[in-house]
Design an enzyme around this catalytic site. Structure first.
Site, PDB file in Angstrom:
ATOM      1  N   ILE A 180       0.767  -1.448   0.072  1.00  0.00           N
ATOM      2  CA  ILE A 180      -0.339  -0.364   0.242  1.00  0.00           C
ATOM      3  C   ILE A 180       1.026   1.334   0.095  1.00  0.00           C
ATOM      4  O   ILE A 180       0.327   1.911  -0.134  1.00  0.00           O
ATOM      5  CB  ILE A 180      -1.369  -0.242   1.222  1.00  0.00           C
ATOM      6  CG1 ILE A 180      -0.114  -0.374   3.165  1.00  0.00           C
ATOM      7  CG2 ILE A 180      -1.810  -1.158   1.072  1.00  0.00           C
ATOM      8  CD1 ILE A 180      -1.418   0.164   3.551  1.00  0.00           C
TER       9      ILE A 180
ATOM     10  N   GLN B  27       4.930   2.697  -0.136  1.00  0.00           N
ATOM     11  CA  GLN B  27       6.183   2.540  -1.244  1.00  0.00           C
ATOM     12  C   GLN B  27       6.691   4.037  -0.214  1.00  0.00           C
ATOM     13  O   GLN B  27       7.121   5.202  -0.987  1.00  0.00           O
ATOM     14  CB  GLN B  27       6.973   2.824  -1.768  1.00  0.00           C
ATOM     15  CG  GLN B  27       8.187   2.289  -2.082  1.00  0.00           C
ATOM     16  CD  GLN B  27       9.128   1.740  -2.974  1.00  0.00           C
ATOM     17  OE1 GLN B  27       7.948   1.027  -4.071  1.00  0.00           O
ATOM     18  NE2 GLN B  27       9.956   1.544  -2.853  1.00  0.00           N
ATOM     19  N   GLY B  28       7.737   4.749   0.978  1.00  0.00           N
ATOM     20  CA  GLY B  28       8.490   4.961   1.902  1.00  0.00           C
ATOM     21  C   GLY B  28      10.139   4.939   1.078  1.00  0.00           C
ATOM     22  O   GLY B  28      10.321   4.104   0.900  1.00  0.00           O
TER      23      GLY B  28
ATOM     24  N   VAL C  35       5.544  -0.293   2.811  1.00  0.00           N
ATOM     25  CA  VAL C  35       4.327  -0.899   3.498  1.00  0.00           C
ATOM     26  C   VAL C  35       3.499  -1.669   3.219  1.00  0.00           C
ATOM     27  O   VAL C  35       2.875  -1.148   1.830  1.00  0.00           O
ATOM     28  CB  VAL C  35       3.497   0.513   3.921  1.00  0.00           C
ATOM     29  CG1 VAL C  35       2.485   0.409   5.336  1.00  0.00           C
ATOM     30  CG2 VAL C  35       4.292   1.301   4.250  1.00  0.00           C
TER      31      VAL C  35
ATOM     32  N   LYS D 114       5.000  -2.131   8.154  1.00  0.00           N
ATOM     33  CA  LYS D 114       6.483  -1.490   6.997  1.00  0.00           C
ATOM     34  C   LYS D 114       7.578  -2.285   8.182  1.00  0.00           C
ATOM     35  O   LYS D 114       7.713  -2.393   8.780  1.00  0.00           O
ATOM     36  CB  LYS D 114       5.972   0.105   8.481  1.00  0.00           C
ATOM     37  CG  LYS D 114       7.393   0.626   7.431  1.00  0.00           C
ATOM     38  CD  LYS D 114       6.723   2.448   8.431  1.00  0.00           C
ATOM     39  CE  LYS D 114       8.336   3.062   7.883  1.00  0.00           C
ATOM     40  NZ  LYS D 114       8.206   5.018   8.529  1.00  0.00           N
TER      41      LYS D 114
ATOM     42  N   ASP E 198       8.803  15.810  10.186  1.00  0.00           N
ATOM     43  CA  ASP E 198       8.894  15.922   8.524  1.00  0.00           C
ATOM     44  C   ASP E 198       6.680  15.965   8.376  1.00  0.00           C
ATOM     45  O   ASP E 198       5.979  15.348   7.797  1.00  0.00           O
ATOM     46  CB  ASP E 198       9.304  14.074   7.593  1.00  0.00           C
ATOM     47  CG  ASP E 198       8.951  14.192   5.807  1.00  0.00           C
ATOM     48  OD1 ASP E 198       8.915  15.926   5.760  1.00  0.00           O
ATOM     49  OD2 ASP E 198       8.982  13.138   5.770  1.00  0.00           O
TER      50      ASP E 198
HETATM   51  N1  LIG Z   1      -0.625   2.594   9.136  1.00  0.00           N
HETATM   52  C1  LIG Z   1      -0.618   3.298   7.915  1.00  0.00           C
HETATM   53  N2  LIG Z   1      -1.854   2.767   7.199  1.00  0.00           N
HETATM   54  C2  LIG Z   1      -1.950   2.176   5.733  1.00  0.00           C
HETATM   55  N3  LIG Z   1      -1.050   3.127   5.506  1.00  0.00           N
HETATM   56  C3  LIG Z   1      -0.178   3.633   5.826  1.00  0.00           C
HETATM   57  C4  LIG Z   1       0.161   3.128   7.114  1.00  0.00           C
HETATM   58  N4  LIG Z   1       1.396   3.682   7.483  1.00  0.00           N
HETATM   59  C5  LIG Z   1       2.207   4.031   6.321  1.00  0.00           C
HETATM   60  N5  LIG Z   1       1.023   4.085   5.311  1.00  0.00           N
HETATM   61  C6  LIG Z   1       1.503   4.454   3.568  1.00  0.00           C
HETATM   62  O1  LIG Z   1       2.949   3.745   3.404  1.00  0.00           O
HETATM   63  C7  LIG Z   1       3.874   5.053   2.750  1.00  0.00           C
HETATM   64  C8  LIG Z   1       4.604   5.331   3.438  1.00  0.00           C
HETATM   65  O2  LIG Z   1       4.886   4.974   4.857  1.00  0.00           O
HETATM   66  P1  LIG Z   1       5.827   6.159   5.831  1.00  0.00           P
HETATM   67  O3  LIG Z   1       6.079   7.431   4.918  1.00  0.00           O
HETATM   68  O4  LIG Z   1       6.512   5.976   6.920  1.00  0.00           O
HETATM   69  O5  LIG Z   1       7.689   5.657   5.055  1.00  0.00           O
HETATM   70  P2  LIG Z   1       8.644   6.064   5.004  1.00  0.00           P
HETATM   71  O6  LIG Z   1       9.783   4.925   4.612  1.00  0.00           O
HETATM   72  O7  LIG Z   1       8.793   6.851   6.111  1.00  0.00           O
HETATM   73  O8  LIG Z   1       8.739   7.426   4.161  1.00  0.00           O
HETATM   74  P3  LIG Z   1       9.077   8.701   3.503  1.00  0.00           P
HETATM   75  O9  LIG Z   1       9.598   8.245   2.624  1.00  0.00           O
HETATM   76  O10 LIG Z   1       7.513   9.699   2.672  1.00  0.00           O
HETATM   77  O11 LIG Z   1       9.306   9.762   4.390  1.00  0.00           O
HETATM   78  C9  LIG Z   1       3.174   6.536   3.246  1.00  0.00           C
HETATM   79  O12 LIG Z   1       2.728   7.300   2.420  1.00  0.00           O
HETATM   80  C10 LIG Z   1       1.454   5.616   3.152  1.00  0.00           C
HETATM   81  O13 LIG Z   1       0.778   6.027   2.232  1.00  0.00           O
END
Ligand SMILES: Nc1ncnc2c1ncn2[C@@H]1O[C@H](COP(=O)(O)OP(=O)(O)OP(=O)(O)O)[C@@H](O)[C@H]1O
Length: 600
Positions: free
Chosen positions: A115, A117-118, A123, A138, A254
């Site tokens: 769902i 990708q960060g 995720v 995650k 952020d």
């Molecule tokens: N609890 C959740 N429920 C649903 N979707 C989620 C959840 N946590 C994260 N996501 C989805 O996954 C994406 C990436 O998560 P997150 O931002 O925590 O990761 P990241 O690797 O730190 O990302 P970023 O590069 O944006 O800093 C989010 O933008 C969101 O769409």
């Protein structure tokens, strides 16, 4: 992918130097010892490698394998406990993060969908096979089990465990095992994020219009009290979550729409604490200025401040409030210099007194020759009047005058009609996360390709899918490292001998200062004046690259994707990137180095 480990691994030279560069402020872990990787078999991702894979949440005393060397390193009170079920690479380096917890096993979850990708994670939507509950898993990338990366992740866990508030995402558990080299964070599942909802909601300033999605048809009136009270509801929740963070000595660093998750009951939760940090206002310690996604980054960070506080999150909150009211990002800069320029045009340049007092590192580089006047009143003239004082505060150049989350909550905006609605009264939306919108836009494009024209709806109203895609513009990544490196590179290679005024056009050339948001051009990021921006850019970019940048900037969808992957660059910039930063992973390393590399 699996991890093959047969002997104690020593981090390679690159990891070591990376680790050295990152050491500093942000490590918040139990020990600072080097990791010992002692897994003796190939363990595929998701597999635990344990014999008792079917056993869930049981602490097996047999798992306790504490070596004498570990006993010396770990605090006595938990040295035995923390290794129960945890891989040594984690318990060695991040003892505090996992203490008092027991890992869940991967096979107690069923992965349903990817769902999100960060930068540092994938995720997944998953079903908890024990409770039947839908959760978000995650999976964090812990590159080569590099201890510095593990500490980085540990800090996120420690912060999440410390926070407990309805408007902050709850970390429900961790999934790993003694023999595993991956780690999943288990979160409650959230169906939406604010940037996705904002994208669906755009159009409110224009004539009543109908927006079609592949799920349902939504119609939006011009901005009206019903929309304002929804915005109030979201911003109130955001500020309540921030209040809790700040009261607990946590800066998020952020805040942006895609990190504000919303569930089907309208509850907003601040997520992604990957860049968050502890801070103590009474004993300020230097922190990196290279945090916060560019469009939401406050001026003090752009000017290189290393001593800062809650004001950074409040600035981002102000950008989001204005974005929701405007229907598009208010300051979509493409470089740090351009971002600062947009800020000065809207919020005014800092006073002489502030320049002197703050002694910001980049002040000499970025101080405009002539001051800019604040133009928020003209720019936001169509906003509800009660929002203006709040926006003026949140978007104050001097962070000391931004107030606090509490003072913002006490502002007239929340205490005059129409009052914020209850989360449960918010309309129900189709799934609206970035990924959902991308899929929906792809579907719409596909449909358009089939029919060869836009769908006619409701008589002569046409869906302008490109415009809509353009509005769904998630911000670029928090650490716009490539771009800033590019800026620096250009300053070095082209900027010699140039006066400061070439970085900022003098105010008399800023024809658009104070230009109001133009509701009829709601198809992309706010541009105060295109010509102005290009004249501004031309001092940084040659004509060829300036054109390329402009093209990217004027198509929101392109900007979205290109920024997201860190490729919003001109031909010459991509050459530069190839030369200095060969892969996207390097960019991530680079970002983390920026976060960890230069503090304390
Ligand atoms: N609890 C959740 N429920 C649903 N979707 C989620 C959840 N946590 C994260 N996501 C989805 O996954 C994406 C990436 O998560 P997150 O931002 O925590 O990761 P990241 O690797 O730190 O990302 P970023 O590069 O944006 O800093 C989010 O933008 C969101 O769409």
């Amino acid at each position: 992918m699996g991890c093959v480990l047969g002997k104690t691994a020593t981090p390679d030279r690159r990891s070591k130097s990376k680790a050295r560069r990152r050491s500093g402020e942000e490590s918040t872990t139990a020990t600072s010892t080097q990791p010992r990787q002692n897994v003796e078999q190939v363990v595929p991702d998701g597999a635990t490698g344990d014999k008792n894979d079917g056993v869930v949440e049981t602490i097996r005393q047999n798992d306790v394998e504490v070596r004498p060397s570990e006993r010396r390193r770990l605090k006595p009170e938990y040295s035995l406990k923390i290794t129960q079920g945890w891989p040594a690479w984690l318990s060695d380096v991040a003892g505090d993060a996992i203490k008092d917890w027991t890992p869940r096993r991967a096979n107690t979850f069923e992965k349903l969908d990817k769902i999100g990708q960060g930068t540092y994670s994938n995720v997944y939507k998953a079903r908890d096979l024990i409770t039947g509950k839908i959760v978000a898993l995650k999976k964090v990338r812990v590159d080569n089990l590099d201890p510095e990366n593990v500490k980085f992740m540990a800090r996120e866990i420690i912060i999440l465990k410390k926070l407990n508030h309805p408007n902050i995402i709850k970390l429900e558990g961790l999934v790993t095992s003694r023999m595993s080299c991956s780690l999943y964070l288990v979160f409650e599942y959230m169906e939406h994020d604010l940037s996705g909802l904002a994208a669906i909601q755009t159009g409110k300033f224009t004539e009543p219009q109908v927006i079609i999605t592949n799920i349902q048809i939504l119609s939006f009136p011009p901005i009206n009290s019903s929309y304002v009270l929804q915005i109030k509801c979201f911003i109130k929740q955001l500020l309540s979550g921030l209040e809790h963070c700040h009261n607990n000595g946590v800066l998020h660093r952020d805040i942006k729409g895609s990190n504000l998750l919303i569930d089907n009951d309208g509850i907003l939760k601040i997520a992604d604490f990957g860049l968050a940090s502890f801070y103590n206002p009474r004993h300020k310690q230097p922190m990196t200025s290279r945090v916060v996604t560019l469009w939401y980054r406050p001026p003090e960070l752009l000017l290189g401040a290393t001593y800062y506080g809650v004001g950074v999150d409040l600035w981002s909150a102000g950008c989001i409030l204005a974005e929701l009211l405007a229907g598009k990002p208010i300051m979509p800069g493409r470089t740090e210099v351009e971002q600062l320029h947009k800020i000065f045009k809207l919020c005014g340049s800092p006073s002489e007194e502030y320049w002197k007092r703050s002694r910001l590192p980049n002040a000499t580089l970025f101080k405009p020759q002539q001051p800019y006047k604040r133009s928020t009143a003209e720019t936001f003239k169509d906003f509800p009047p009660s929002s203006l004082p709040l926006l003026e505060n949140l978007l104050a150049i001097d962070p000391d005058t931004r107030g606090t989350a509490v003072s913002s909550l006490n502002s007239d905006f929340f205490n005059t009609e129409p009052y914020a609605c209850e989360p449960s009264e918010l309309p129900k939306y189709p799934p609206s996360k970035e990924l959902d919108i991308k899929l929906r836009d792809e579907e719409t494009r596909r449909q358009r390709g089939l029919s060869g024209k836009s769908h006619a709806i409701d008589g002569n109203k046409k869906v302008r899918t490109r415009d809509r895609a353009g509005r769904a513009v998630p911000a670029p990544e928090a650490n716009a490292e490539i771009q800033s490196n590019l800026d620096r590179w250009r300053v070095v290679t082209q900027g010699n001998g140039k006066s400061k005024s070439e970085k900022f056009p003098p105010p008399h050339r800023d024809a658009a200062v104070g230009h109001p948001l133009d509701p009829s051009q709601n198809s992309g990021p706010v541009s105060f004046n295109g010509a102005d921006d290009s004249s501004f850019s031309s001092s940084l970019f040659d004509s060829k690259s300036s054109r390329s940048v402009k093209e990217v900037g004027t198509t929101g969808g392109g900007l979205k994707r290109k920024h997201k992957r860190g490729r919003s660059h001109t031909i010459s910039s991509s050459k530069f990137i190839r030369a200095f930063l060969p892969t996207s992973m390097d960019l991530r390393f680079k970002s983390r180095e920026a976060v960890f590399g230069n503090r304390r």
